[in-house]
Design a protein around this motif. Structure first.
Motif, PDB file in Angstrom:
ATOM      1  N   THR A  64     -28.087 -11.165 -11.424  1.00 46.34           N
ATOM      2  CA  THR A  64     -29.208 -10.649 -10.642  1.00 46.34           C
ATOM      3  C   THR A  64     -30.497 -10.977 -11.382  1.00 46.34           C
ATOM      4  O   THR A  64     -30.470 -11.401 -12.551  1.00 46.34           O
ATOM      5  CB  THR A  64     -29.078  -9.129 -10.423  1.00 46.34           C
ATOM      6  N   GLU A  65     -31.612 -10.812 -10.721  1.00 50.62           N
ATOM      7  CA  GLU A  65     -32.910 -11.154 -11.308  1.00 50.62           C
ATOM      8  C   GLU A  65     -33.170 -10.383 -12.600  1.00 50.62           C
ATOM      9  O   GLU A  65     -32.844  -9.208 -12.719  1.00 50.62           O
ATOM     10  CB  GLU A  65     -34.029 -10.838 -10.310  1.00 50.62           C
ATOM     11  N   ASN A  66     -33.779 -11.058 -13.552  1.00 53.66           N
ATOM     12  CA  ASN A  66     -34.220 -10.428 -14.802  1.00 53.66           C
ATOM     13  C   ASN A  66     -33.090  -9.718 -15.547  1.00 53.66           C
ATOM     14  O   ASN A  66     -33.309  -8.684 -16.178  1.00 53.66           O
ATOM     15  CB  ASN A  66     -35.361  -9.433 -14.513  1.00 53.66           C
ATOM     16  N   SER A  67     -31.910 -10.273 -15.477  1.00 54.72           N
ATOM     17  CA  SER A  67     -30.772  -9.730 -16.211  1.00 54.72           C
ATOM     18  C   SER A  67     -30.454 -10.636 -17.397  1.00 54.72           C
ATOM     19  O   SER A  67     -30.914 -11.781 -17.472  1.00 54.72           O
ATOM     20  CB  SER A  67     -29.545  -9.632 -15.303  1.00 54.72           C
ATOM     21  N   ILE A  68     -29.667 -10.108 -18.328  1.00 56.94           N
ATOM     22  CA  ILE A  68     -29.216 -10.942 -19.439  1.00 56.94           C
ATOM     23  C   ILE A  68     -28.384 -12.108 -18.915  1.00 56.94           C
ATOM     24  O   ILE A  68     -28.496 -13.238 -19.395  1.00 56.94           O
ATOM     25  CB  ILE A  68     -28.409 -10.108 -20.448  1.00 56.94           C
ATOM     26  N   SER A  69     -27.560 -11.862 -17.907  1.00 53.85           N
ATOM     27  CA  SER A  69     -26.734 -12.947 -17.359  1.00 53.85           C
ATOM     28  C   SER A  69     -27.593 -14.044 -16.742  1.00 53.85           C
ATOM     29  O   SER A  69     -27.259 -15.229 -16.837  1.00 53.85           O
ATOM     30  CB  SER A  69     -25.750 -12.402 -16.318  1.00 53.85           C
ATOM     31  N   SER A  70     -28.718 -13.684 -16.123  1.00 55.91           N
ATOM     32  CA  SER A  70     -29.590 -14.706 -15.539  1.00 55.91           C
ATOM     33  C   SER A  70     -30.198 -15.593 -16.623  1.00 55.91           C
ATOM     34  O   SER A  70     -30.426 -16.778 -16.410  1.00 55.91           O
ATOM     35  CB  SER A  70     -30.686 -14.062 -14.688  1.00 55.91           C
ATOM     36  N   LEU A  71     -30.443 -15.003 -17.787  1.00 58.54           N
ATOM     37  CA  LEU A  71     -30.939 -15.786 -18.917  1.00 58.54           C
ATOM     38  C   LEU A  71     -29.846 -16.705 -19.456  1.00 58.54           C
ATOM     39  O   LEU A  71     -30.082 -17.901 -19.650  1.00 58.54           O
ATOM     40  CB  LEU A  71     -31.436 -14.846 -20.017  1.00 58.54           C
ATOM     41  N   THR A  72     -28.661 -16.164 -19.696  1.00 54.07           N
ATOM     42  CA  THR A  72     -27.588 -16.996 -20.247  1.00 54.07           C
ATOM     43  C   THR A  72     -27.170 -18.085 -19.260  1.00 54.07           C
ATOM     44  O   THR A  72     -26.821 -19.193 -19.673  1.00 54.07           O
ATOM     45  CB  THR A  72     -26.377 -16.127 -20.634  1.00 54.07           C
ATOM     46  N   ASN A  73     -27.219 -17.791 -17.961  1.00 54.72           N
ATOM     47  CA  ASN A  73     -26.921 -18.820 -16.961  1.00 54.72           C
ATOM     48  C   ASN A  73     -27.907 -19.982 -17.072  1.00 54.72           C
ATOM     49  O   ASN A  73     -27.523 -21.155 -16.964  1.00 54.72           O
ATOM     50  CB  ASN A  73     -26.987 -18.236 -15.554  1.00 54.72           C
ATOM     51  N   ALA A  74     -29.185 -19.658 -17.241  1.00 57.21           N
ATOM     52  CA  ALA A  74     -30.198 -20.708 -17.387  1.00 57.21           C
ATOM     53  C   ALA A  74     -29.975 -21.512 -18.662  1.00 57.21           C
ATOM     54  O   ALA A  74     -30.132 -22.737 -18.675  1.00 57.21           O
ATOM     55  CB  ALA A  74     -31.593 -20.077 -17.387  1.00 57.21           C
ATOM     56  N   GLN A  75     -29.602 -20.821 -19.725  1.00 58.40           N
ATOM     57  CA  GLN A  75     -29.330 -21.511 -20.990  1.00 58.40           C
ATOM     58  C   GLN A  75     -28.158 -22.479 -20.848  1.00 58.40           C
ATOM     59  O   GLN A  75     -28.236 -23.633 -21.281  1.00 58.40           O
ATOM     60  CB  GLN A  75     -29.034 -20.484 -22.085  1.00 58.40           C
ATOM     61  N   MET A  76     -27.087 -21.998 -20.240  1.00 63.52           N
ATOM     62  CA  MET A  76     -25.870 -22.805 -20.128  1.00 63.52           C
ATOM     63  C   MET A  76     -26.053 -24.016 -19.232  1.00 63.52           C
ATOM     64  O   MET A  76     -25.363 -25.021 -19.386  1.00 63.52           O
ATOM     65  CB  MET A  76     -24.718 -21.940 -19.595  1.00 63.52           C
ATOM     66  N   ARG A  77     -26.982 -23.937 -18.279  1.00 65.83           N
ATOM     67  CA  ARG A  77     -27.181 -25.031 -17.332  1.00 65.83           C
ATOM     68  C   ARG A  77     -28.312 -25.966 -17.731  1.00 65.83           C
ATOM     69  O   ARG A  77     -28.671 -26.875 -16.994  1.00 65.83           O
ATOM     70  CB  ARG A  77     -27.405 -24.460 -15.920  1.00 65.83           C
ATOM     71  N   GLY A  78     -28.887 -25.742 -18.884  1.00 64.90           N
ATOM     72  CA  GLY A  78     -29.830 -26.707 -19.436  1.00 64.90           C
ATOM     73  C   GLY A  78     -31.216 -26.709 -18.833  1.00 64.90           C
ATOM     74  O   GLY A  78     -31.916 -27.723 -18.901  1.00 64.90           O
ATOM     75  N   PHE A  79     -31.638 -25.596 -18.253  1.00 66.85           N
ATOM     76  CA  PHE A  79     -33.012 -25.530 -17.756  1.00 66.85           C
ATOM     77  C   PHE A  79     -34.003 -25.644 -18.909  1.00 66.85           C
ATOM     78  O   PHE A  79     -33.710 -25.233 -20.041  1.00 66.85           O
ATOM     79  CB  PHE A  79     -33.252 -24.208 -17.018  1.00 66.85           C
ATOM     80  N   TYR A  80     -35.177 -26.170 -18.614  1.00 70.51           N
ATOM     81  CA  TYR A  80     -36.235 -26.216 -19.624  1.00 70.51           C
ATOM     82  C   TYR A  80     -36.557 -24.814 -20.117  1.00 70.51           C
ATOM     83  O   TYR A  80     -36.779 -24.589 -21.309  1.00 70.51           O
ATOM     84  CB  TYR A  80     -37.485 -26.860 -19.020  1.00 70.51           C
ATOM     85  N   GLY A  81     -36.588 -23.847 -19.178  1.00 64.58           N
ATOM     86  CA  GLY A  81     -36.907 -22.486 -19.571  1.00 64.58           C
ATOM     87  C   GLY A  81     -36.413 -21.467 -18.571  1.00 64.58           C
ATOM     88  O   GLY A  81     -35.951 -21.810 -17.477  1.00 64.58           O
ATOM     89  N   SER A  82     -36.511 -20.211 -18.964  1.00 64.12           N
ATOM     90  CA  SER A  82     -36.148 -19.091 -18.098  1.00 64.12           C
ATOM     91  C   SER A  82     -37.297 -18.095 -18.109  1.00 64.12           C
ATOM     92  O   SER A  82     -37.722 -17.626 -19.171  1.00 64.12           O
ATOM     93  CB  SER A  82     -34.861 -18.428 -18.605  1.00 64.12           C
ATOM     94  N   GLU A  83     -37.797 -17.788 -16.916  1.00 68.06           N
ATOM     95  CA  GLU A  83     -38.938 -16.876 -16.783  1.00 68.06           C
ATOM     96  C   GLU A  83     -38.444 -15.457 -16.567  1.00 68.06           C
ATOM     97  O   GLU A  83     -37.380 -15.242 -15.970  1.00 68.06           O
ATOM     98  CB  GLU A  83     -39.812 -17.330 -15.607  1.00 68.06           C
ATOM     99  N   PHE A  84     -39.184 -14.484 -17.065  1.00 66.98           N
ATOM    100  CA  PHE A  84     -38.834 -13.078 -16.889  1.00 66.98           C
ATOM    101  C   PHE A  84     -40.085 -12.224 -16.999  1.00 66.98           C
ATOM    102  O   PHE A  84     -41.121 -12.655 -17.526  1.00 66.98           O
ATOM    103  CB  PHE A  84     -37.783 -12.638 -17.926  1.00 66.98           C
ATOM    104  N   ASP A  85     -40.000 -10.987 -16.482  1.00 62.44           N
ATOM    105  CA  ASP A  85     -41.161 -10.111 -16.365  1.00 62.44           C
ATOM    106  C   ASP A  85     -41.039  -8.913 -17.305  1.00 62.44           C
ATOM    107  O   ASP A  85     -39.960  -8.330 -17.433  1.00 62.44           O
ATOM    108  CB  ASP A  85     -41.272  -9.589 -14.932  1.00 62.44           C
TER     109      ASP A  85
END
Length: 249
Positions: free
Chosen positions: A59-80
């Protein structure tokens, strides 16, 4: 758009999830002969908006949303980030939790709040700990505007100190709709990458204020068609959000 390039973009968006909201950083994307995914990866940096969350178990702004972005190689992960009344930065896009205003509520009253995917409300400290495990993934930290300048100033000090304590100044970029927050962070951390997000200032003014760049909704650039070029000429970085559509991109 070149039909072959459009096909490449479409395939890329399908691969990472067409319903994910993006922030796109354009870096002089001018070579009309390049049409493949390698070109896209090289010239367009994609930031997962509130993390990569539009998949099962996240879900939005969760730890899993961050790790998902990390694992998929995004340049970055935004959060509030909001600050509780007792000075604890927490990850939330909304300023209310269980009808309580975060900035007026002590952390103990909201620390057990459960997100939609079953996670407990994350703190910024927790986000930084997880983020530090993948230093190649930029953390795009949005500091949400608060009700008074004093509260914003205190929030910036707390966040800056926490990021510094974890030695993550190079990995963390800051964005905010509050000009006060942006300029305050610039004073506290002159080397930080800081982007103004509200969309009401021309690139020349942002440059005068010593900020790193602009992060505006695509509609702002549609109304001010020279601003991206102007920003580039001034040495500013440019972000544009939200971009989910191939034609819009």
């Amino acid at each position: 758009m070149n039909p072959k390039r459009k096909k490449a973009y479409s395939s890329y968006l399908k691969h990472i999830g067409t319903f994910l909201i993006f922030i796109i950083i354009f870096n002089s994307c001018q070579d009309e002969k390049a049409e493949d995914i390698e070109y896209i990866n090289k010239h367009t940096k994609i930031i997962a908006h509130r993390g990569y969350w539009n998949i099962k178990g996240s879900t939005e702004n969760s730890i899993s949303s961050l790790t998902n972005a990390q694992m998929r190689g995004f340049y970055g992960s935004e959060f509030d980030v909001f600050i509780t009344s007792d000075g604890i930065p927490v990850i939330s896009h909304e300023k209310y939790i269980n009808k309580m205003t975060i900035e007026d509520t002590p952390y103990k009253n909201i620390k057990n709040y459960i997100l939609r995917n079953g996670e407990i409300l994350p703190t910024l400290e927790r986000y930084l700990i997880v983020g530090a495990k993948h230093k190649e993934t930029k953390l795009i930290l949005e500091i949400k505007p608060l009700s008074t300048k004093d509260k914003e100033d205190d929030a910036v000090k707390i966040i800056r100190e926490l990021v510094g304590n974890y030695n993550m100044d190079e990995q963390v970029n800051y964005i905010s709709f509050s000009l006060n927050i942006c300029t305050k962070m610039r004073k506290l951390n002159p080397s930080a990458k800081i982007f103004y997000t509200n969309g009401d200032l021309a690139p020349s003014r942002v440059k005068e204020l010593g900020l790193s760049g602009i992060s505006y909704n695509y509609s702002i650039f549609n109304k001010n068609i020279n601003w991206i070029k102007e920003a580039k000429n001034l040495g500013l970085m440019t972000n544009v959000w939200v971009v989910n559509d191939v034609e819009l991109m």
